[in-house]
Scaffold this active site. Structure first.
Site, PDB file in Angstrom:
ATOM      1  N   HIS A 115       0.813  -1.218   0.000  1.00 13.05           N
ATOM      2  CA  HIS A 115       0.000   0.000   0.000  1.00 13.05           C
ATOM      3  C   HIS A 115       0.847   1.269   0.000  1.00 13.05           C
ATOM      4  O   HIS A 115       0.541   2.236  -0.678  1.00 13.05           O
ATOM      5  CB  HIS A 115      -0.957  -0.013   1.197  1.00 13.05           C
ATOM      6  CG  HIS A 115      -2.035  -1.028   1.018  1.00 13.05           C
ATOM      7  ND1 HIS A 115      -2.612  -1.720   2.046  1.00 13.05           N
ATOM      8  CD2 HIS A 115      -2.622  -1.480  -0.103  1.00 13.05           C
ATOM      9  CE1 HIS A 115      -3.513  -2.547   1.566  1.00 13.05           C
ATOM     10  NE2 HIS A 115      -3.527  -2.425   0.264  1.00 13.05           N
ATOM     11  N   ARG A 126      -6.574  -8.412 -12.064  1.00 15.92           N
ATOM     12  CA  ARG A 126      -6.541  -9.529 -11.114  1.00 15.92           C
ATOM     13  C   ARG A 126      -7.380  -9.116  -9.903  1.00 15.92           C
ATOM     14  O   ARG A 126      -7.133  -8.067  -9.316  1.00 15.92           O
ATOM     15  CB  ARG A 126      -5.108  -9.822 -10.673  1.00 15.92           C
ATOM     16  CG  ARG A 126      -4.182 -10.255 -11.810  1.00 15.92           C
ATOM     17  CD  ARG A 126      -2.774 -10.508 -11.267  1.00 15.92           C
ATOM     18  NE  ARG A 126      -1.915 -11.165 -12.240  1.00 15.92           N
ATOM     19  CZ  ARG A 126      -1.005 -10.532 -12.984  1.00 15.92           C
ATOM     20  NH1 ARG A 126      -0.849  -9.235 -12.877  1.00 15.92           N
ATOM     21  NH2 ARG A 126      -0.246 -11.222 -13.836  1.00 15.92           N
ATOM     22  N   ASN A 130       2.617 -16.874 -18.243  1.00 15.20           N
ATOM     23  CA  ASN A 130       3.373 -17.188 -17.020  1.00 15.20           C
ATOM     24  C   ASN A 130       3.062 -18.614 -16.571  1.00 15.20           C
ATOM     25  O   ASN A 130       3.951 -19.399 -16.255  1.00 15.20           O
ATOM     26  CB  ASN A 130       3.025 -16.210 -15.893  1.00 15.20           C
ATOM     27  CG  ASN A 130       3.169 -14.765 -16.319  1.00 15.20           C
ATOM     28  OD1 ASN A 130       3.870 -14.485 -17.281  1.00 15.20           O
ATOM     29  ND2 ASN A 130       2.504 -13.860 -15.633  1.00 15.20           N
ATOM     30  N   ASP A 131       1.769 -18.934 -16.548  1.00 15.16           N
ATOM     31  CA  ASP A 131       1.406 -20.292 -16.158  1.00 15.16           C
ATOM     32  C   ASP A 131       1.598 -21.291 -17.287  1.00 15.16           C
ATOM     33  O   ASP A 131       1.992 -22.432 -17.050  1.00 15.16           O
ATOM     34  CB  ASP A 131      -0.051 -20.326 -15.658  1.00 15.16           C
ATOM     35  CG  ASP A 131      -0.130 -19.927 -14.189  1.00 15.16           C
ATOM     36  OD1 ASP A 131       0.664 -20.474 -13.399  1.00 15.16           O
ATOM     37  OD2 ASP A 131      -0.959 -19.082 -13.846  1.00 15.16           O
ATOM     38  N   ARG A 188     -10.639 -10.711 -14.218  1.00 14.81           N
ATOM     39  CA  ARG A 188     -10.490 -12.156 -13.991  1.00 14.81           C
ATOM     40  C   ARG A 188     -11.136 -12.528 -12.661  1.00 14.81           C
ATOM     41  O   ARG A 188     -10.959 -11.834 -11.668  1.00 14.81           O
ATOM     42  CB  ARG A 188      -8.998 -12.491 -13.962  1.00 14.81           C
ATOM     43  CG  ARG A 188      -8.736 -13.954 -13.690  1.00 14.81           C
ATOM     44  CD  ARG A 188      -7.263 -14.263 -13.735  1.00 14.81           C
ATOM     45  NE  ARG A 188      -6.570 -13.793 -12.559  1.00 14.81           N
ATOM     46  CZ  ARG A 188      -5.234 -13.887 -12.389  1.00 14.81           C
ATOM     47  NH1 ARG A 188      -4.494 -14.410 -13.353  1.00 14.81           N
ATOM     48  NH2 ARG A 188      -4.666 -13.457 -11.305  1.00 14.81           N
ATOM     49  N   ARG A 235       7.291 -21.393 -11.598  1.00  9.25           N
ATOM     50  CA  ARG A 235       7.550 -20.011 -11.986  1.00  9.25           C
ATOM     51  C   ARG A 235       8.194 -19.191 -10.866  1.00  9.25           C
ATOM     52  O   ARG A 235       8.749 -18.132 -11.108  1.00  9.25           O
ATOM     53  CB  ARG A 235       6.262 -19.323 -12.476  1.00  9.25           C
ATOM     54  CG  ARG A 235       5.159 -19.346 -11.460  1.00  9.25           C
ATOM     55  CD  ARG A 235       3.830 -18.919 -12.041  1.00  9.25           C
ATOM     56  NE  ARG A 235       3.618 -17.477 -11.951  1.00  9.25           N
ATOM     57  CZ  ARG A 235       2.505 -16.869 -12.308  1.00  9.25           C
ATOM     58  NH1 ARG A 235       1.493 -17.569 -12.820  1.00  9.25           N
ATOM     59  NH2 ARG A 235       2.364 -15.587 -12.181  1.00  9.25           N
ATOM     60  N   GLU A 255      -3.986 -21.225 -20.010  1.00 11.52           N
ATOM     61  CA  GLU A 255      -2.716 -21.265 -19.275  1.00 11.52           C
ATOM     62  C   GLU A 255      -2.263 -22.668 -18.911  1.00 11.52           C
ATOM     63  O   GLU A 255      -1.343 -22.831 -18.099  1.00 11.52           O
ATOM     64  CB  GLU A 255      -2.726 -20.326 -18.066  1.00 11.52           C
ATOM     65  CG  GLU A 255      -3.965 -20.302 -17.236  1.00 11.52           C
ATOM     66  CD  GLU A 255      -3.968 -19.148 -16.205  1.00 11.52           C
ATOM     67  OE1 GLU A 255      -2.991 -18.387 -16.093  1.00 11.52           O
ATOM     68  OE2 GLU A 255      -4.976 -19.056 -15.491  1.00 11.52           O
ATOM     69  N   CYS A 314      -1.678 -11.945 -21.984  1.00 10.22           N
ATOM     70  CA  CYS A 314      -1.567 -11.050 -20.823  1.00 10.22           C
ATOM     71  C   CYS A 314      -0.461 -11.512 -19.877  1.00 10.22           C
ATOM     72  O   CYS A 314      -0.314 -10.977 -18.789  1.00 10.22           O
ATOM     73  CB  CYS A 314      -2.897 -10.947 -20.095  1.00 10.22           C
ATOM     74  SG  CYS A 314      -3.488 -12.520 -19.467  1.00 10.22           S
TER      75      CYS A 314
HETATM   76  C1  PEP Z   1      -0.368 -15.837 -16.433  1.00 10.77           C
HETATM   77  O1  PEP Z   1      -0.386 -16.922 -15.867  1.00 10.77           O
HETATM   78  O2  PEP Z   1       0.344 -15.585 -17.421  1.00 10.77           O
HETATM   79  C2  PEP Z   1      -1.205 -14.722 -15.943  1.00 10.77           C
HETATM   80  C3  PEP Z   1      -1.352 -13.633 -16.649  1.00 10.77           C
HETATM   81  O3  PEP Z   1      -1.766 -14.842 -14.722  1.00 10.77           O
HETATM   82  P1  PEP Z   1      -0.960 -14.752 -13.330  1.00 10.77           P
HETATM   83  O4  PEP Z   1       0.395 -14.214 -13.618  1.00 10.77           O
HETATM   84  O5  PEP Z   1      -1.788 -13.865 -12.462  1.00 10.77           O
HETATM   85  O6  PEP Z   1      -0.981 -16.180 -12.890  1.00 10.77           O
HETATM   86 MG    MG Z   2      -1.933 -17.381 -14.425  1.00 12.86          MG
END
Ligand code: PEP
Ligand code: MG
Length: 595
Positions: free
Chosen positions: A193, A300, A458-459, A336, A469, A435, A506
């Site tokens: 914050h 998110r 990312n996932d 999401r 990750r 993902e 994303c």
């Molecule tokens: C991802 O997995 O790429 C994603 C955008 O979601 P997060 O990073 O919140 O898991």
């Molecule tokens: Mg993800």
């Protein structure tokens, strides 16, 4: 000898100044059992301290509201609410009455118990809430014990760089920008914050430095670079010269950002790109807008639940979603649904301990099992659709059945909203985050039930390559340019195009210049990146030619190894952009040149 430490740059700006160490000490509490006759007085003492603290935070909230805006001022709400939380307030009083403890000790016991519960995670959002709790711990104890305000750092005579283990929102809003040039902390995250406030105040900040409070000494000279996340103690002449050069560059870049924000995201040969922002918090919407986002590609929603001791209400959620929708009245805002589990869990859910949390009860699986959590979110999201092009996105979907179950729930909630006379847009879109390899391979089936896809690289990389990750030891194996990954990206893009639905990316890959080049080449024309990366990625897009991106992507798809994939992309980019200028800035380091 200079000491150089790298952490995470969370608020931009390069500054020079003398170190001022700040320690937010927790006063020592002496153990003493009280007499029955003292109980009433101790309960009173606690209540008075609590009321005073609430009053103080409300006053700060008011000042923040007039200085920075109402959304920023809400940063104080979690702390104000915590003071009224049954788990904290009522239990403290129970300890005074039942265990005959002083107000100070009863409060301390309860705070430490709550902290112990929350500390079982490395999740940034929970850690932020622990920081809020620490702040209350110190502040309230000072009131109960009648000690002077610990947060009243005497004004420094000359401008300083503040160094502390962690900071608090209340301290940051009181910083005089003329006196405090920048801040550096051992702990803290991009979503803390106080960090959000520091950004709004344009106060340069570097967090996550680990041990900077033990290395630094008061009065020492320092240079702080909030852009690359570095602090240099006792800089040499050479470093001072580099610093001054970077300062000039940064000032030029800051001016350029405003210009770039107004330009279209379009390639050199005319291919428009929908360049949207990823948000972790509703307050970031305004920053995304001023950095030129064309809507929100991933909002998110976990900030609403993580670290909280009770379920968030529908109204509170609706307000947050509506704020983001109203910031982008003309563009898509993709929200999401809760992505809980993995490393994020709310304390009220009592998530089971799992051997493999990332392969466990996570995301859509949790929501479909916990309808008391999911239904209010769906209702709040539906209501937000009345305020713009608000779209709903489901994380970690693996099969059609999950989508059908959500559609059925949405239908029920739509009927209820209609019966209650509440507005929503019946034409809203429901999309899926792709993902997992299962979703990518089964994209044809999923596309029949989805209005859009967004690829969470990312996932997707984590699950495709079986590389955690968050495991820094394996970071070199976490390679989004692996042939197995890019072939899935290609497959999902093709399927989406054939089905006539939008596909975007994303994940972090979209914020990597080479990644953006690849994605455009794979005909993915919608990218969503963290808001600080927007201007740079837009600049990069404007330097590319879509035709060269397509050719390079075609060659990359036929390449047998990640090394050759990147080599084709680097070659395709040619000298249209200087990739090396981005290294150190990106979480996925851009390879210099290979082969
Ligand atoms: C991802 O997995 O790429 C994603 C955008 O979601 P997060 O990073 O919140 O898991
Ligand atoms: Mg993800």
């Amino acid at each position: 000898m200079p000491t150089i430490r790298d952490g995470v740059g969370v608020s931009e700006g390069i500054v020079e100044g003398k170190v001022r160490l700040l320690s937010l000490g927790i006063p020592e509490v002496i153990h003493r059992r009280i007499e029955a006759s003292e109980v009433k007085r101790e309960v009173e003492r606690f209540r008075e301290a609590r009321e005073d603290t609430k009053e103080y935070l409300r006053a700060l909230k008011k000042t923040t509201s007039s200085r920075l805006g109402t959304m920023e001022a809400r940063i104080f709400d979690p702390q104000i609410l915590m003071l009224d939380d049954v788990e904290l307030a009522d239990r403290t009083i129970e300890y005074i009455r039942g265990n005959h403890l002083t107000a100070a000790q009863a409060f301390e016991w309860r705070i430490l118990e709550l902290k112990a519960m929350w500390e079982r995670t490395y999740q940034p959002m929970v850690l932020d809430r622990i920081n809020d709790l620490d702040d209350l711990h110190s502040r309230l104890l000072h009131r109960i014990l009648d000690l002077p305000d610990p947060y009243d750092p005497a004004e420094p005579e000359e401008p300083v760089i503040l160094i502390a283990r962690n900071l608090t929102p209340s301290l940051v809003v009181q910083c005089d920008p003329e006196k405090i040039r920048g801040v550096a902390t051992d702990q803290g995250t991009r979503t803390s914050h106080w960090v959000i406030l520091a950004r709004s105040l344009s106060l340069p900040a570097v967090v996550g430095l680990g041990d900077i409070t033990t290395l630094a000494e008061g009065g020492q000279e320092a240079i702080l670079d909030g852009r690359i996340g570095r602090i240099i103690l006792d800089p040499s002449e050479r470093e001072r010269t580099i610093f001054r050069g970077r300062e000039v560059q940064l000032r030029e870049w800051e001016e350029e950002i405003h210009q770039i924000a107004k330009l279209d995201a379009v390639t050199k040969d005319g291919q428009p790109v929908a360049l949207r922002a990823n948000l972790d918090l509703p307050w970031e919407a305004d920053l995304a807008e001023s950095h030129g986002a064309q809507g929100v590609g991933l909002f998110r929603s976990e900030f609403l639940v993580v670290g909280r001791s009770s379920l968030p209400g529908e109204e509170e959620q609706y307000e947050a979603y509506r704020h983001v929708a109203q910031t982008f009245p003309e563009s898509a805002v993709i929200i999401r649904t809760f992505d809980l589990g993995g490393d994020k869990f709310p304390t009220f859910l009592h998530m089971p301990r799992e051997a493999n949390p990332f392969l466990g009860w996570r995301a859509i699986r949790v929501c479909l099992d916990e309808l008391d959590l999911f239904r209010p979110q769906l209702r709040a999201l539906l209501r937000a659709t009345a305020h713009g092009d608000v779209r709903i996105m489901l994380p970690l979907v693996n099969d059609v059945d999950e989508v059908l179950r959500v559609r059925a729930l949405l239908k029920e909630e739509e009927d209820r909203l209609t019966a209650d006379g509440l507005d929503f847009n019946p034409g809203y879109k429901l999309g899926l985050l792709i993902e997992t390899p299962a979703a990518a391979l089964d994209a044809v089936e999923l596309a029949r039930h989805a209005d859009f896809f967004s690829i969470g690289t990312n996932d997707l990389v984590q699950y495709t390559l079986a590389v955690d990750r968050n495991n820094t030891r394996l970071a070199h194996l976490f390679n989004p340019f692996h042939p197995a990954v890019i072939r899935q990206l290609h497959q999902v893009s093709r399927v989406a195009r054939a089905a006539g639905i939008e596909v975007s990316v994303c994940g972090e890959l979209a914020a990597n210049p080479l990644g953006a080049f690849l994605l455009l080449g794979l005909d993915i024309h919608s990218l969503s990146v963290a808001w600080p990366s927007l201007p740079e990625i837009k600049k990069v897009i404007r330097e590319f030619r879509i035709e060269s991106a397509r050719k390079a992507a075609a060659r990359a798809l036929a390449a047998p190894t990640s090394r050759e994939v990147t080599a084709h992309l680097v070659e395709g980019v040619g000298d249209s952009i200087d990739l090396s200028a981005f290294s150190g800035r990106w979480s996925l380091n851009v390879p210099k040149s290979e082969g």
